[in-house]
Design an enzyme around this catalytic site. Structure first.
Site, PDB file in Angstrom:
ATOM      1  N   LYS A  46      -4.709  10.228   6.874  1.00 50.38           N
ATOM      2  CA  LYS A  46      -6.292  11.211   7.335  1.00 50.38           C
ATOM      3  C   LYS A  46      -6.697  10.341   7.842  1.00 50.38           C
ATOM      4  CE  LYS A  46      -8.137  15.224   7.790  1.00 50.38           C
ATOM      5  NZ  LYS A  46      -7.347  15.750   8.823  1.00 50.38           N
ATOM      6  N   ARG A 102      -6.376  -7.855  -8.554  1.00 56.72           N
ATOM      7  CA  ARG A 102      -6.479  -9.356  -8.661  1.00 56.72           C
ATOM      8  C   ARG A 102      -7.780  -9.450  -9.186  1.00 56.72           C
ATOM      9  NH1 ARG A 102      -9.120  -9.215  -4.198  1.00 56.72           N
ATOM     10  NH2 ARG A 102      -8.157  -8.217  -2.448  1.00 56.72           N
ATOM     11  N   LYS A 162       0.979  -1.373  -0.204  1.00 56.34           N
ATOM     12  CA  LYS A 162      -0.052  -0.019   0.349  1.00 56.34           C
ATOM     13  C   LYS A 162       0.687   1.441   0.288  1.00 56.34           C
ATOM     14  CE  LYS A 162      -4.013  -2.471   2.470  1.00 56.34           C
ATOM     15  NZ  LYS A 162      -4.633  -1.740   3.394  1.00 56.34           N
TER      16      LYS A 162
HETATM   17  P1  ADP Z   1     -12.462  -7.980  -2.254  1.00 54.00           P
HETATM   18  O1  ADP Z   1     -11.869  -9.426  -3.208  1.00 54.00           O
HETATM   19  O2  ADP Z   1     -13.539  -7.122  -1.243  1.00 54.00           O
HETATM   20  O3  ADP Z   1     -11.049  -6.258  -1.816  1.00 54.00           O
HETATM   21  P2  ADP Z   1     -11.200  -8.727   0.651  1.00 54.00           P
HETATM   22  O4  ADP Z   1      -9.767  -7.734   0.176  1.00 54.00           O
HETATM   23  O5  ADP Z   1     -11.848  -8.892   2.033  1.00 54.00           O
HETATM   24  O6  ADP Z   1     -11.814  -8.420  -0.372  1.00 54.00           O
HETATM   25  O7  ADP Z   1     -10.531  -9.666   0.422  1.00 54.00           O
HETATM   26  C1  ADP Z   1     -11.222 -11.091  -0.361  1.00 54.00           C
HETATM   27  C2  ADP Z   1     -11.141 -12.360   0.415  1.00 54.00           C
HETATM   28  O8  ADP Z   1      -9.941 -12.637   0.431  1.00 54.00           O
HETATM   29  C3  ADP Z   1     -11.117 -12.194   2.042  1.00 54.00           C
HETATM   30  O9  ADP Z   1     -12.574 -12.359   2.158  1.00 54.00           O
HETATM   31  C4  ADP Z   1     -10.648 -12.602   2.504  1.00 54.00           C
HETATM   32  O10 ADP Z   1     -11.471 -14.092   3.270  1.00 54.00           O
HETATM   33  C5  ADP Z   1      -9.655 -13.361   2.438  1.00 54.00           C
HETATM   34  N1  ADP Z   1      -8.504 -12.195   2.133  1.00 54.00           N
HETATM   35  C6  ADP Z   1      -7.865 -11.294   1.931  1.00 54.00           C
HETATM   36  N2  ADP Z   1      -6.483 -10.483   2.803  1.00 54.00           N
HETATM   37  C7  ADP Z   1      -6.516 -11.828   3.857  1.00 54.00           C
HETATM   38  C8  ADP Z   1      -5.731 -11.673   4.580  1.00 54.00           C
HETATM   39  N3  ADP Z   1      -4.339 -10.357   4.805  1.00 54.00           N
HETATM   40  N4  ADP Z   1      -5.379 -12.889   5.782  1.00 54.00           N
HETATM   41  C9  ADP Z   1      -6.888 -13.456   5.265  1.00 54.00           C
HETATM   42  N5  ADP Z   1      -7.637 -13.345   4.634  1.00 54.00           N
HETATM   43  C10 ADP Z   1      -7.474 -12.472   3.118  1.00 54.00           C
HETATM   44  P1  ADP Z   2      -8.038  -3.382   3.042  1.00 50.17           P
HETATM   45  O1  ADP Z   2      -6.933  -3.681   2.231  1.00 50.17           O
HETATM   46  O2  ADP Z   2      -8.385  -4.241   3.967  1.00 50.17           O
HETATM   47  O3  ADP Z   2      -9.107  -3.085   2.308  1.00 50.17           O
HETATM   48  P2  ADP Z   2      -8.464  -0.827   2.644  1.00 50.17           P
HETATM   49  O4  ADP Z   2      -7.099   0.200   2.719  1.00 50.17           O
HETATM   50  O5  ADP Z   2      -8.994  -0.880   2.021  1.00 50.17           O
HETATM   51  O6  ADP Z   2      -7.944  -2.141   3.477  1.00 50.17           O
HETATM   52  O7  ADP Z   2      -8.989  -0.121   3.879  1.00 50.17           O
HETATM   53  C1  ADP Z   2     -10.493  -0.870   3.764  1.00 50.17           C
HETATM   54  C2  ADP Z   2     -11.799  -0.059   4.550  1.00 50.17           C
HETATM   55  O8  ADP Z   2     -11.266   0.999   5.917  1.00 50.17           O
HETATM   56  C3  ADP Z   2     -12.102   1.168   3.359  1.00 50.17           C
HETATM   57  O9  ADP Z   2     -12.902   0.441   2.748  1.00 50.17           O
HETATM   58  C4  ADP Z   2     -12.835   1.821   4.235  1.00 50.17           C
HETATM   59  O10 ADP Z   2     -13.756   1.593   4.949  1.00 50.17           O
HETATM   60  C5  ADP Z   2     -11.887   2.342   6.016  1.00 50.17           C
HETATM   61  N1  ADP Z   2     -10.439   3.084   4.883  1.00 50.17           N
HETATM   62  C6  ADP Z   2      -9.151   3.206   4.859  1.00 50.17           C
HETATM   63  N2  ADP Z   2      -8.311   3.767   5.159  1.00 50.17           N
HETATM   64  C7  ADP Z   2      -9.048   5.575   5.456  1.00 50.17           C
HETATM   65  C8  ADP Z   2      -9.068   5.965   5.957  1.00 50.17           C
HETATM   66  N3  ADP Z   2      -8.328   6.986   5.631  1.00 50.17           N
HETATM   67  N4  ADP Z   2     -10.103   7.486   6.179  1.00 50.17           N
HETATM   68  C9  ADP Z   2     -11.313   6.206   6.284  1.00 50.17           C
HETATM   69  N5  ADP Z   2     -11.955   5.027   6.126  1.00 50.17           N
HETATM   70  C10 ADP Z   2     -10.379   4.341   5.663  1.00 50.17           C
END
Ligand code: ADP
Ligand code: ADP
Ligand code: MG
Length: 455
Positions: free
Chosen positions: A202, A293, A117
């Site tokens: 932020k 992906r 990230k």
């Molecule tokens: P999306 O495809 O909506 O971005 P997620 O980011 O939640 O969904 O990831 C998709 C799926 O992959 C989740 O439902 C979870 O099963 C799995 N996954 C993603 N990141 C991780 C992680 N760091 N550890 C374990 N499972 C993960």
């Molecule tokens: P992941 O890899 O677990 O999906 P993301 O960076 O996509 O992590 O963040 C997951 C969720 O967390 C976002 O969809 C949002 O709801 C919240 N989030 C992430 N960053 C911020 C931010 N800077 N401010 C507010 N909410 C955030």
């Protein structure tokens, strides 16, 4: 070279989805599975199956060496990683490439840059894409963190650079909390992701989550418009839609152009999603991360564009240039996806694996159910609780909400507790129906609207 034999290195509904797409293209399939998944639907559907290890994912679905060996042993010329597990692991993609096998996804260097990230934020900035105000890359030192947080303005988020699945994120309200949480975040990130890199962002108050689907062939990139995924619990998506009714056509055009610019700047190959936060009060959007992906919620995009995203990526991985021009891609109607998990929404979403005694699936125009289920199946306790996804499409959002309510009423999964009652309640809720939602909507809503136990 077109793919002839594909090894599916994942499980659950996405394995079923990939096997189906491969079969539709005349590609033969090998389902790699743990010993706990020998009776899974994907194993039954695939032409061949190969066991890669015991139930524990670290020894099977996360065991890259066993997966590459399984592909070699069965003569597969390509590997599809699905989502989760090794799908965003650059080392795995490199090992697949080094074995002379096609990785269905981006080049390993692209995953290394965009799957992390902190480096993805830098790539976005270089491509002129707005990011959330935050630290310049990874933060290691508490004093530097305090200085940067003061400049950004509290509350700030501490995010693990290698995080995913809603994990590895903490919120610091002020300088005292920052010092304590920074160290905790580093320790937890090392344990969970094998990487202690964290950075600051932020906290955007009450944003919407809006993300853009892109497809690239390594030369050109097109977008397939956006999805809105603002209904989240523990930062995991629960209910997703396409398109977002919150953004104007001008914002849509700018957002999609930003996504294409970033993907083009790295010569992106495969399906990818650029996630943004959208602030209703200012109309500003900010890039947060890229998922290199296929995503869980890809079907809502398929429903409103008519594109088979999985088949497209198999064709691209087989060396074909993009078959779609941007001007061919149009939005039609509105789609909604409900994630159906084996969890008890009346008991703090406690995982509820077990035996599927009865399964009855709705059908009809504009209804799709992507799942791993069959009657008599035993849902194993070892993995993510996602059973499937109910997806509907209709001419407009109101009609789609009506249709999802009808489809949920007709969906029967007996034997395990599921999140169906939560989705029924959401489909009836006045704020959800008016699309007055944001990423911090669902958790307080659940406090105020507890889901009763199903009779
Ligand atoms: P999306 O495809 O909506 O971005 P997620 O980011 O939640 O969904 O990831 C998709 C799926 O992959 C989740 O439902 C979870 O099963 C799995 N996954 C993603 N990141 C991780 C992680 N760091 N550890 C374990 N499972 C993960
Ligand atoms: P992941 O890899 O677990 O999906 P993301 O960076 O996509 O992590 O963040 C997951 C969720 O967390 C976002 O969809 C949002 O709801 C919240 N989030 C992430 N960053 C911020 C931010 N800077 N401010 C507010 N909410 C955030
Ligand atoms: Mg995300």
């Amino acid at each position: 070279m077109p793919i002839r034999k594909l090894l599916v290195a994942n499980r659950g509904e996405i394995a079923v989805r990939v096997v189906r797409a491969a079969q539709s293209l005349g590609i033969s399939t090998v389902q790699a599975h743990s010993s706990a998944d020998a009776a899974s639907l994907a194993v039954q559907m695939a032409d061949e199956a190969v066991e890669i290890g015991p139930p524990h994912a670290a020894k099977s679905y996360l065991n890259g060496t066993a997966i590459v060996a399984a592909a070699q042993h069965t003569g597969a010329d390509a590997i599809h990683p699905g989502y989760g597990f090794l799908s965003e692991n650059a080392g795995f993609a490199a090992a697949v490439e080094a074995a002379g096998i096609t990785f269905v996804g981006p080049r390993s260097e692209t995953i290394a840059m965009l799957g992390d990230k902190a480096t993805a934020r830098s790539a976005a900035e270089a491509a002129g894409v707005p990011t959330v105000p935050g630290s310049d890359g990874i933060i290691t030192d508490a004093d530097a963190a305090a200085d940067q947080a003061a400049a950004i303005g509290y509350p700030v988020m501490i995010k693990a650079s290698a995080g995913g699945g809603g994990r590895g994120i903490k919120v610091a309200a002020g300088p005292e909390a920052l010092t304590v949480l920074l160290q905790q975040a580093q320790t937890e990130a090392r344990a969970a992701f094998g990487d202690d890199g964290v950075y600051l962002e932020k906290l955007i108050e009450r944003p919407r989550h809006v993300e853009v689907q892109v497809l690239g062939d390594g030369r050109d990139v097109v977008h397939c418009f956006e999805r809105e995924c603002s209904l989240q619990r523990r930062r995991q998506k629960v209910w997703e839609e396409a398109p977002s009714v919150a953004i104007s056509d001008d914002t849509r055009a700018a957002l999609c152009a930003s996504a294409v610019n970033l993907a083009r700047s790295v010569g992106y190959r495969g399906a990818g999603t650029l996630e943004f936060l959208y602030d209703d009060s200012t109309g500003a959007y900010y890039f947060i991360e890229m998922n290199t992906r296929i995503q869980v919620e890809h079907p809502v995009t398929e429903m409103v564009t008519g594109i088979d995203l999985v088949a497209e990526t198999l064709a691209i991985a087989g060396g074909k240039p993009l078959s779609l021009r941007q001007s061919d891609i149009r939005l039609e109607g509105h789609a909604i996806e409900c994630r159906i998990n084996a969890e008890d929404p009346s008991n703090n979403f406690m995982p509820a694996p077990g035996h599927i005694a009865v399964l009855s699936v709705p059908s009809g125009a504009g209804i799709r159910f992507d799942s791993l289920l069959y009657e008599g199946y035993d849902v194993p306790p070892f993995y993510d609780s996602l059973l499937g996804k109910l997806i509907v499409k209709a001419d407009n959002r109101d009609a789609a909400i009506a249709r999802v309510g009808e489809a949920l009423a007709a969906l029967v999964i007996d034997g395990v507790k599921t999140t169906i009652p939560l989705h029924k309640a959401l489909a009836r809720d006045a704020d959800v129906r008016a699309a007055k939602v944001h990423t911090q909507f669902l958790e307080p809503w659940l406090e105020a609207n507890p889901i009763p136990e199903e009779s």
